[in-house]
Design a protein around this motif. Structure first.
Motif, mmCIF file in Angstrom:
data_model
loop_
_atom_site.group_PDB
_atom_site.id
_atom_site.type_symbol
_atom_site.label_atom_id
_atom_site.label_comp_id
_atom_site.label_asym_id
_atom_site.label_seq_id
_atom_site.Cartn_x
_atom_site.Cartn_y
_atom_site.Cartn_z
ATOM 1 N N GLU A 1 0.823 -1.206 0.000
ATOM 2 C CA GLU A 1 0.000 0.000 0.000
ATOM 3 C C GLU A 1 0.861 1.263 0.000
ATOM 4 N N ALA A 2 1.957 1.243 0.752
ATOM 5 C CA ALA A 2 2.836 2.411 0.823
ATOM 6 C C ALA A 2 3.536 2.654 -0.505
ATOM 7 N N VAL A 3 3.956 1.582 -1.175
ATOM 8 C CA VAL A 3 4.604 1.739 -2.480
ATOM 9 C C VAL A 3 3.610 2.287 -3.493
ATOM 10 N N GLU A 4 2.417 1.720 -3.503
ATOM 11 C CA GLU A 4 1.395 2.175 -4.453
ATOM 12 C C GLU A 4 1.026 3.645 -4.201
ATOM 13 N N ALA A 5 0.976 4.036 -2.936
ATOM 14 C CA ALA A 5 0.674 5.436 -2.616
ATOM 15 C C ALA A 5 1.784 6.347 -3.138
ATOM 16 N N GLU A 6 3.028 5.921 -2.994
ATOM 17 C CA GLU A 6 4.136 6.735 -3.488
ATOM 18 C C GLU A 6 4.125 6.807 -5.007
ATOM 19 N N LEU A 7 3.718 5.741 -5.667
ATOM 20 C CA LEU A 7 3.606 5.776 -7.125
ATOM 21 C C LEU A 7 2.532 6.774 -7.559
ATOM 22 N N ARG A 8 1.422 6.803 -6.835
ATOM 23 C CA ARG A 8 0.373 7.776 -7.165
ATOM 24 C C ARG A 8 0.878 9.202 -6.952
ATOM 25 N N ASN A 9 1.622 9.407 -5.879
ATOM 26 C CA ASN A 9 2.202 10.729 -5.628
ATOM 27 C C ASN A 9 3.197 11.109 -6.720
ATOM 28 N N SER A 10 3.939 10.132 -7.203
ATOM 29 C CA SER A 10 4.918 10.385 -8.264
ATOM 30 C C SER A 10 4.226 10.822 -9.548
ATOM 31 N N ILE A 11 3.125 10.156 -9.866
ATOM 32 C CA ILE A 11 2.359 10.527 -11.067
ATOM 33 C C ILE A 11 1.839 11.956 -10.921
ATOM 34 N N ALA A 12 1.346 12.293 -9.725
ATOM 35 C CA ALA A 12 0.781 13.622 -9.495
ATOM 36 C C ALA A 12 1.836 14.722 -9.620
ATOM 37 N N ARG A 13 3.044 14.462 -9.080
ATOM 38 C CA ARG A 13 4.074 15.506 -9.124
ATOM 39 C C ARG A 13 4.848 15.507 -10.434
ATOM 40 N N GLY A 14 4.786 14.368 -11.177
ATOM 41 C CA GLY A 14 5.461 14.289 -12.461
ATOM 42 C C GLY A 14 6.837 13.672 -12.416
ATOM 43 N N TYR A 15 7.258 13.167 -11.287
ATOM 44 C CA TYR A 15 8.571 12.517 -11.171
ATOM 45 C C TYR A 15 8.614 11.725 -9.868
ATOM 46 N N CYS A 16 9.587 10.810 -9.797
ATOM 47 C CA CYS A 16 9.798 10.029 -8.580
ATOM 48 C C CYS A 16 10.907 10.668 -7.760
ATOM 49 N N GLN A 17 10.794 10.579 -6.453
ATOM 50 C CA GLN A 17 11.810 11.158 -5.588
ATOM 51 C C GLN A 17 12.104 10.229 -4.422
ATOM 52 N N SER A 18 13.270 10.426 -3.842
ATOM 53 C CA SER A 18 13.663 9.647 -2.677
ATOM 54 C C SER A 18 14.484 10.537 -1.759
ATOM 55 N N PHE A 19 14.170 10.471 -0.466
ATOM 56 C CA PHE A 19 14.925 11.209 0.542
ATOM 57 C C PHE A 19 15.364 10.222 1.619
ATOM 58 N N GLY A 20 16.471 9.549 1.366
ATOM 59 C CA GLY A 20 16.962 8.570 2.322
ATOM 60 C C GLY A 20 16.093 7.338 2.430
ATOM 61 N N ASP A 21 15.277 7.063 1.417
ATOM 62 C CA ASP A 21 14.407 5.887 1.469
ATOM 63 C C ASP A 21 15.210 4.593 1.566
ATOM 64 N N TYR A 22 16.339 4.541 0.858
ATOM 65 C CA TYR A 22 17.177 3.338 0.869
ATOM 66 C C TYR A 22 18.561 3.628 1.440
ATOM 67 N N SER A 23 19.222 4.654 0.902
ATOM 68 C CA SER A 23 20.559 5.012 1.378
ATOM 69 C C SER A 23 20.468 6.264 2.241
ATOM 70 N N ARG A 24 21.011 6.182 3.406
ATOM 71 C CA ARG A 24 20.930 7.288 4.359
ATOM 72 C C ARG A 24 21.572 8.547 3.784
ATOM 73 N N ASP A 25 20.902 9.672 3.986
ATOM 74 C CA ASP A 25 21.399 10.996 3.576
ATOM 75 C C ASP A 25 21.532 11.154 2.068
ATOM 76 N N LEU A 26 20.875 10.281 1.304
ATOM 77 C CA LEU A 26 20.927 10.361 -0.158
ATOM 78 C C LEU A 26 19.556 10.765 -0.694
ATOM 79 N N ALA A 27 19.547 11.706 -1.626
ATOM 80 C CA ALA A 27 18.295 12.131 -2.260
ATOM 81 C C ALA A 27 18.439 11.993 -3.764
ATOM 82 N N GLY A 28 17.309 11.837 -4.443
ATOM 83 C CA GLY A 28 17.371 11.693 -5.890
ATOM 84 C C GLY A 28 16.034 11.950 -6.546
ATOM 85 N N ALA A 29 16.105 12.246 -7.842
ATOM 86 C CA ALA A 29 14.913 12.419 -8.675
ATOM 87 C C ALA A 29 15.071 11.548 -9.899
ATOM 88 N N ALA A 30 13.967 10.926 -10.332
ATOM 89 C CA ALA A 30 14.011 10.020 -11.477
ATOM 90 C C ALA A 30 12.721 10.106 -12.269
#
Length: 247
Positions: free
Chosen positions: A172-201
């Motif tokens: 459910e959390a992944v699907e919610a983030e995918l919906r948010n990504s569609i709404a904003r127009g891109y995917c983002q991460s703020f330390g989701d996997y690697s600490r102190d790392l951010a990214g846009a895709a």
């Protein structure tokens, strides 16, 4: 599950790629902490198959050009269009961060082209680097290209772990983030996997291949401008992608 014998062969090749010089049986065994007998058997097998040779008597082993020839033949089957490397090179140069092309590999996302940042503090990534497909911006940009049925199949194989405070740890959390990504127009991460790392895709479909392009770096540097970075990625893709072909 890792097959140890196969992993040992790959680790030997990575060892030579870093050492850039021949190495003796003793040096290889000591480097990995392997028994001399099993190290000898592995080196002898690779030598008999034509993958290792001794450039000079008693000077140690070194890979033969057969590896390069095989790699070229393999890469020619599914090559990336030349403009995709220009894409990550331009993005890295303009943002000062690491830019990569990423492809799906089961429940993981694998980096298939990388241009690293030149900054001392940066996202260290190399070709072959793997990250969880659900817990990273680059991976979620791949999942956006899957049908719901395909995503559900992937989710059933994922071992959800709390890599960081913002890691999505349920379907459910992944699907919610995918919906948010569609709404904003891109995917983002703020330390989701690697600490102190951010990214846009963003997704980067090429023909029938599902790919994504990501720019990532230290959160203190890229976090405040992640939306601007995402917009730059989209503009650069639009500028470089051939207009008359699906490539």
């Amino acid at each position: 599950m890792i097959v140890r014998q196969a992993a040992n062969v790959l680790e030997i090749m990575e060892f030579f790629a870093q050492a850039k010089k021949p190495a003796t049986l003793a040096e290889i065994a000591d480097h990995f902490g392997w028994p001399r007998s099993s190290t000898f058997n592995l080196l002898a097998t690779l030598s008999e198959k034509g993958y290792l040779y001794e450039p000079r008597p008693r000077a140690g082993f070194y890979p033969t050009p057969r590896w390069l020839a095989m790699a070229r033949m393999i890469s020619e089957v599914e090559p990336l269009p030349p403009w995709t490397h220009t894409l990550v090179a331009d993005l890295s140069a303009e943002t000062g961060e690491t830019a990569s092309i990423v492809a799906p590999a089961g429940v993981m996302a694998v980096f298939i082209d990388v241009v690293e940042s030149k900054a001392a503090i940066r996202y260290f990534a190399t070709i072959g680097h793997r990250v969880p497909i659900h817990a990273t911006a680059s991976g979620r940009a791949l999942l956006l290209q899957y049908s719901q049925e395909e995503r559900d199949s992937v989710y059933r194989k994922i071992e959800f772990k709390q890599y960081g405070p913002s890691t999505p740890i349920s379907i459910e959390a992944v699907e919610a983030e995918l919906r948010n990504s569609i709404a904003r127009g891109y995917c983002q991460s703020f330390g989701d996997y690697s600490r102190d790392l951010a990214g846009a895709a963003i997704p980067l479909p090429i023909g029938d291949r599902r790919l994504s392009v990501v720019v990532a770096g230290p959160e203190f540097r890229i976090g405040p401008k992640v939306a601007d970075v995402a917009a730059l990625i989209a503009r650069t893709v639009e500028r470089l992608r051939p207009k008359t072909t699906a490539a």
